[in-house]
Motif scaffolding. Structure first.
Motif, PDB file in Angstrom:
ATOM      1  N   LEU A   1       0.825  -1.202   0.000  1.00  0.00           N
ATOM      2  CA  LEU A   1       0.000   0.000   0.000  1.00  0.00           C
ATOM      3  C   LEU A   1       0.865   1.259   0.000  1.00  0.00           C
ATOM      4  N   ASP A   2       1.920   1.251   0.786  1.00  0.00           N
ATOM      5  CA  ASP A   2       2.835   2.396   0.823  1.00  0.00           C
ATOM      6  C   ASP A   2       3.471   2.626  -0.551  1.00  0.00           C
ATOM      7  N   TYR A   3       3.835   1.532  -1.218  1.00  0.00           N
ATOM      8  CA  TYR A   3       4.464   1.659  -2.532  1.00  0.00           C
ATOM      9  C   TYR A   3       3.468   2.217  -3.553  1.00  0.00           C
ATOM     10  N   ILE A   4       2.239   1.728  -3.509  1.00  0.00           N
ATOM     11  CA  ILE A   4       1.210   2.195  -4.439  1.00  0.00           C
ATOM     12  C   ILE A   4       0.951   3.685  -4.244  1.00  0.00           C
ATOM     13  N   GLU A   5       0.808   4.100  -2.993  1.00  0.00           N
ATOM     14  CA  GLU A   5       0.541   5.508  -2.700  1.00  0.00           C
ATOM     15  C   GLU A   5       1.679   6.398  -3.201  1.00  0.00           C
ATOM     16  N   ALA A   6       2.913   5.955  -3.011  1.00  0.00           N
ATOM     17  CA  ALA A   6       4.063   6.738  -3.467  1.00  0.00           C
ATOM     18  C   ALA A   6       4.123   6.783  -4.993  1.00  0.00           C
ATOM     19  N   PHE A   7       3.804   5.662  -5.634  1.00  0.00           N
ATOM     20  CA  PHE A   7       3.881   5.584  -7.094  1.00  0.00           C
ATOM     21  C   PHE A   7       2.829   6.485  -7.747  1.00  0.00           C
ATOM     22  N   LEU A   8       1.661   6.587  -7.133  1.00  0.00           N
ATOM     23  CA  LEU A   8       0.574   7.380  -7.708  1.00  0.00           C
ATOM     24  C   LEU A   8       0.931   8.864  -7.796  1.00  0.00           C
ATOM     25  N   THR A   9       1.801   9.321  -6.926  1.00  0.00           N
ATOM     26  CA  THR A   9       2.173  10.738  -6.914  1.00  0.00           C
ATOM     27  C   THR A   9       3.523  10.986  -7.575  1.00  0.00           C
ATOM     28  N   SER A  10       4.067   9.967  -8.232  1.00  0.00           N
ATOM     29  CA  SER A  10       5.380  10.112  -8.866  1.00  0.00           C
ATOM     30  C   SER A  10       5.235  10.086 -10.379  1.00  0.00           C
ATOM     31  N   ASN A  11       6.337  10.336 -11.047  1.00  0.00           N
ATOM     32  CA  ASN A  11       6.384  10.245 -12.506  1.00  0.00           C
ATOM     33  C   ASN A  11       7.426   9.202 -12.889  1.00  0.00           C
ATOM     34  N   GLU A  12       7.306   8.033 -12.277  1.00  0.00           N
ATOM     35  CA  GLU A  12       8.298   6.971 -12.423  1.00  0.00           C
ATOM     36  C   GLU A  12       8.318   6.420 -13.843  1.00  0.00           C
ATOM     37  N   GLN A  13       9.549   6.259 -14.381  1.00  0.00           N
ATOM     38  CA  GLN A  13       9.717   5.737 -15.733  1.00  0.00           C
ATOM     39  C   GLN A  13      10.455   4.401 -15.759  1.00  0.00           C
ATOM     40  N   ASP A  14      10.966   3.984 -14.611  1.00  0.00           N
ATOM     41  CA  ASP A  14      11.724   2.739 -14.548  1.00  0.00           C
ATOM     42  C   ASP A  14      10.798   1.540 -14.739  1.00  0.00           C
ATOM     43  N   GLU A  15      11.171   0.650 -15.653  1.00  0.00           N
ATOM     44  CA  GLU A  15      10.335  -0.498 -15.985  1.00  0.00           C
ATOM     45  C   GLU A  15      10.094  -1.401 -14.785  1.00  0.00           C
ATOM     46  N   ALA A  16      11.150  -1.682 -14.026  1.00  0.00           N
ATOM     47  CA  ALA A  16      11.027  -2.584 -12.876  1.00  0.00           C
ATOM     48  C   ALA A  16      10.089  -2.006 -11.813  1.00  0.00           C
ATOM     49  N   LYS A  17      10.154  -0.702 -11.600  1.00  0.00           N
ATOM     50  CA  LYS A  17       9.300  -0.073 -10.595  1.00  0.00           C
ATOM     51  C   LYS A  17       7.844  -0.029 -11.042  1.00  0.00           C
ATOM     52  N   LYS A  18       7.623   0.107 -12.336  1.00  0.00           N
ATOM     53  CA  LYS A  18       6.256   0.053 -12.861  1.00  0.00           C
ATOM     54  C   LYS A  18       5.649  -1.327 -12.621  1.00  0.00           C
ATOM     55  N   LEU A  19       6.446  -2.366 -12.888  1.00  0.00           N
ATOM     56  CA  LEU A  19       5.959  -3.731 -12.681  1.00  0.00           C
ATOM     57  C   LEU A  19       5.730  -4.013 -11.195  1.00  0.00           C
ATOM     58  N   LYS A  20       6.571  -3.438 -10.339  1.00  0.00           N
ATOM     59  CA  LYS A  20       6.385  -3.615  -8.902  1.00  0.00           C
ATOM     60  C   LYS A  20       5.083  -2.952  -8.456  1.00  0.00           C
ATOM     61  N   PHE A  21       4.754  -1.820  -9.037  1.00  0.00           N
ATOM     62  CA  PHE A  21       3.494  -1.134  -8.734  1.00  0.00           C
ATOM     63  C   PHE A  21       2.306  -2.033  -9.070  1.00  0.00           C
ATOM     64  N   LEU A  22       2.336  -2.643 -10.255  1.00  0.00           N
ATOM     65  CA  LEU A  22       1.246  -3.535 -10.670  1.00  0.00           C
ATOM     66  C   LEU A  22       1.182  -4.775  -9.791  1.00  0.00           C
ATOM     67  N   ASP A  23       2.339  -5.306  -9.436  1.00  0.00           N
ATOM     68  CA  ASP A  23       2.380  -6.486  -8.573  1.00  0.00           C
ATOM     69  C   ASP A  23       1.872  -6.161  -7.165  1.00  0.00           C
ATOM     70  N   SER A  24       2.121  -4.928  -6.712  1.00  0.00           N
ATOM     71  CA  SER A  24       1.653  -4.516  -5.384  1.00  0.00           C
ATOM     72  C   SER A  24       0.133  -4.503  -5.317  1.00  0.00           C
ATOM     73  N   ILE A  25      -0.502  -4.165  -6.425  1.00  0.00           N
ATOM     74  CA  ILE A  25      -1.967  -4.179  -6.466  1.00  0.00           C
ATOM     75  C   ILE A  25      -2.485  -5.596  -6.251  1.00  0.00           C
TER      76      ILE A  25
END
Length: 242
Positions: free
Chosen positions: A77-101
């Motif tokens: 949940l912490d990762y999702i909340e942080a990702f929603l307010t970021s402009n992340e372009q890293d592929e691995a971090k995008k996949l981690k966001f989806l996996d966190s859901i």
């Protein structure tokens, strides 16, 4: 009270003299004032015992939700909340966001669900339409399926812009028979995932939702491929074999 002076006669009571400083009804007047208030307002005590409900945007409600999460869900949940307010372009971090859901069992009431779905749409929309080299599309559609199981409002998950993005991200790619073997296999898996996602949206509560089906068909007709069908139960056919 005092007795008469004649010891042989009957006992007779005499009225005791009144003391102005101690009236007979003095004990009634010294009763606690709150006792009178309860007698006059019987509902007042009851109202004080009624618990006040939490509001979704109150800190107490948020803390109550977070206390029910285990450490893995809290981290997700912490990762999702942080990702929603970021402009992340890293592929691995995008996949981690989806996996966190997919890690969450439910969504907290205070989470911006519309923004969450919009972020997933952006991840799909930013994928190349010339080649299929990763699992971003597939993982994004799996995340949408997960949100459907967590009872996210259907109106959010069936936005025409989201459905159109999912369709175009697949059918804007070159035909499967022109791809290399590895890419063609990934394409087939992604296509199957989209088929399962659509079925999950249409049959959210085990029964077909005709309104959702109409929305899907309407978006499909506007931008879908000829010879393919998004209808749950019929499935999607590989565009390369049509």
């Amino acid at each position: 009270m005092t007795s008469c002076r004649d010891p042989g006669g009957p006992w007779m009571a005499e009225e005791a003299p009144k003391d102005p400083s101690k009236p007979i009804g003095a004990w009634e007047e010294t009763k606690p004032p709150q006792w009178k208030s309860w007698q006059k307002s019987p509902q007042q005590k009851q109202e004080l015992c009624v618990p006040q409900p939490f509001h979704a945007d109150s800190p107490a409600y948020c803390n109550a939700c977070l206390m029910r999460l285990d450490s893995e869900e809290k981290e997700a949940l912490d990762y999702i909340e942080a990702f929603l307010t970021s402009n992340e372009q890293d592929e691995a971090k995008k996949l981690k966001f989806l996996d966190s859901i997919s890690t969450l069992r439910s969504l907290p009431a205070f989470m911006n669900k519309a923004l969450l779905v919009e972020k997933i749409k952006e991840l799909i929309d930013h994928e190349s339409v010339d080649s299929l080299t990763g699992v971003m599309r597939q993982q994004a559609m799996l995340a949408i399926m997960k949100l459907s199981k967590m009872k996210l409002p259907v109106r959010i998950l069936t936005q025409p812009s989201l459905l159109a993005t999912c369709f175009s991200s697949i059918f804007s790619l070159p035909p499967a028979h022109t791809m290399e073997e590895v890419e063609a296999a990934l394409y087939t898996k992604t296509l199957k995932t989209m088929d399962e996602m659509l079925k999950a949206l249409v049959c959210e509560d085990q029964e077909p939702n005709l309104l959702v089906l109409q929305i899907i068909l309407k978006v499909w007709r506007r931008g879908g491929r000829k010879g393919t069908s998004p209808v749950a139960g019929v499935g999607l056919r590989d565009q390369g074999s049509v």
